[in-house]
Design a protein around this motif. Structure first.
Motif, short mmCIF file in Angstrom:
data_model
loop_
_atom_site.label_atom_id
_atom_site.label_comp_id
_atom_site.label_asym_id
_atom_site.label_seq_id
_atom_site.Cartn_x
_atom_site.Cartn_y
_atom_site.Cartn_z
N TRP A 15 39.59 -78.24 41.81
CA TRP A 15 38.24 -78.79 41.63
C TRP A 15 38.06 -79.40 40.25
N LEU A 40 34.82 -73.63 52.11
CA LEU A 40 33.86 -74.44 51.36
C LEU A 40 34.14 -75.93 51.50
N TRP A 50 29.94 -72.23 38.38
CA TRP A 50 28.84 -71.27 38.44
C TRP A 50 28.83 -70.55 39.79
N GLN A 51 29.17 -71.27 40.85
CA GLN A 51 29.22 -70.64 42.17
C GLN A 51 30.35 -69.62 42.24
N LEU A 52 31.50 -69.97 41.68
CA LEU A 52 32.65 -69.06 41.73
C LEU A 52 32.39 -67.75 41.00
N ASN A 95 26.83 -63.19 43.64
CA ASN A 95 26.59 -63.27 45.08
C ASN A 95 27.75 -63.89 45.84
N PHE A 96 28.73 -64.43 45.13
CA PHE A 96 29.90 -65.00 45.80
C PHE A 96 30.67 -63.85 46.45
N LEU A 143 28.87 -76.90 38.40
CA LEU A 143 28.16 -76.19 39.47
C LEU A 143 29.13 -75.36 40.31
N ILE A 144 30.31 -75.90 40.56
CA ILE A 144 31.31 -75.16 41.32
C ILE A 144 31.73 -73.90 40.56
N ASN A 160 29.39 -66.46 40.31
CA ASN A 160 28.11 -65.84 40.68
C ASN A 160 28.36 -64.50 41.36
N SER A 207 32.17 -63.19 33.81
CA SER A 207 32.04 -62.58 35.13
C SER A 207 32.61 -61.16 35.14
#
Length: 225
Positions: A141, A109, A7-9, A13-14, A4-5, A11, A155
């Motif tokens: 992480w 974060l 995917w956030q990195l 929208n980050f 999940l981390i 994304n 990405s």
């Protein structure tokens, strides 16, 4: 949690400002080097196979290894190495802006990671390249390196396709088709880079460098680089 981390990195929208950059694509389109979907996809494929993105990913993996070995002095070495491979001011500023933004966001974060992030920052100095910051995030992480490489490459492709949709222009469906068709190349390149030795680091970037040099003086521009 680690997935999940990641995917956030990666994304879109980050808030790293990646949408501000096209890596000289505007000049390539103006000079008819990437003026349609097919030529644009070919350019992305060639860059994945031979371009500077390969060196970025290789450095990111070495940052992960350095942190795992508690050898933070390597961070400064690889950050300087990346600095020396950026032939234009635009490319260098893009990488540093995104790297500095990522390090700051990582601290915001998770305050429990701030001490480790501070130790890394102390070794790197004022300006941190994006591949270095991404490697630090993967290491701290405990994200699986293979997944991190796939995410980094995907990405990169997605960001440039987004720029191509606006600039060429392409339809949204065409953009998604390009990303889909490049997935096998991304998988192949990821596997190659995971096994790459330091002596085999390379990137053929003269085309990108020339495009970036011309982009700096281009009459009209939508992107910063």
């Amino acid at each position: 949690m680690q997935q999940l981390i990641l995917w956030q990195l990666i994304n879109s929208n980050f808030p790293l400002g990646a949408y501000n950059y096209s890596e000289g694509l505007e000049y390539l389109i103006e000079s008819a080097g990437c003026s349609e979907a097919e030529s644009f996809q070919d350019w992305l494929r060639l860059h994945l196979r031979y371009g500077s993105i390969r060196a970025e990913v290789s450095v990111m993996l070495r940052v992960i290894q350095a942190i795992a070995a508690d050898d933070l002095t390597q961070l400064q070495y690889w950050n300087s190495w990346l600095n020396g491979t950026r032939e234009t001011r635009e490319l260098r500023q893009q990488s540093i802006q995104m790297g500095n933004s990522l390090l700051k966001l990582l601290g915001d974060l998770d305050e429990n990671k701030r001490l480790q992030l501070g130790a890394c920052r102390e070794q790197i100095g004022k300006n941190c390249h994006y591949a270095i910051a991404f490697g630090i995030a993967v290491a701290l992480w405990e994200i699986e390196p293979h997944q991190a490489v796939l995410g980094y490459l995907h990405s990169w492709v997605s960001n440039l396709v987004s720029a191509g949709v606006k600039l060429i222009p392409l339809g949204q469906t065409q953009g998604q088709q390009i990303i889909y068709q490049l997935q096998p190349v991304i998988v192949t390149v990821a596997e190659e880079l995971l096994d790459q030795q330091e002596k085999d680091l390379y990137g053929c970037t003269w085309g990108l460098s020339l495009a970036s040099m011309n982009h700096e003086t281009q009459y009209t521009r939508l992107f910063r680089s």
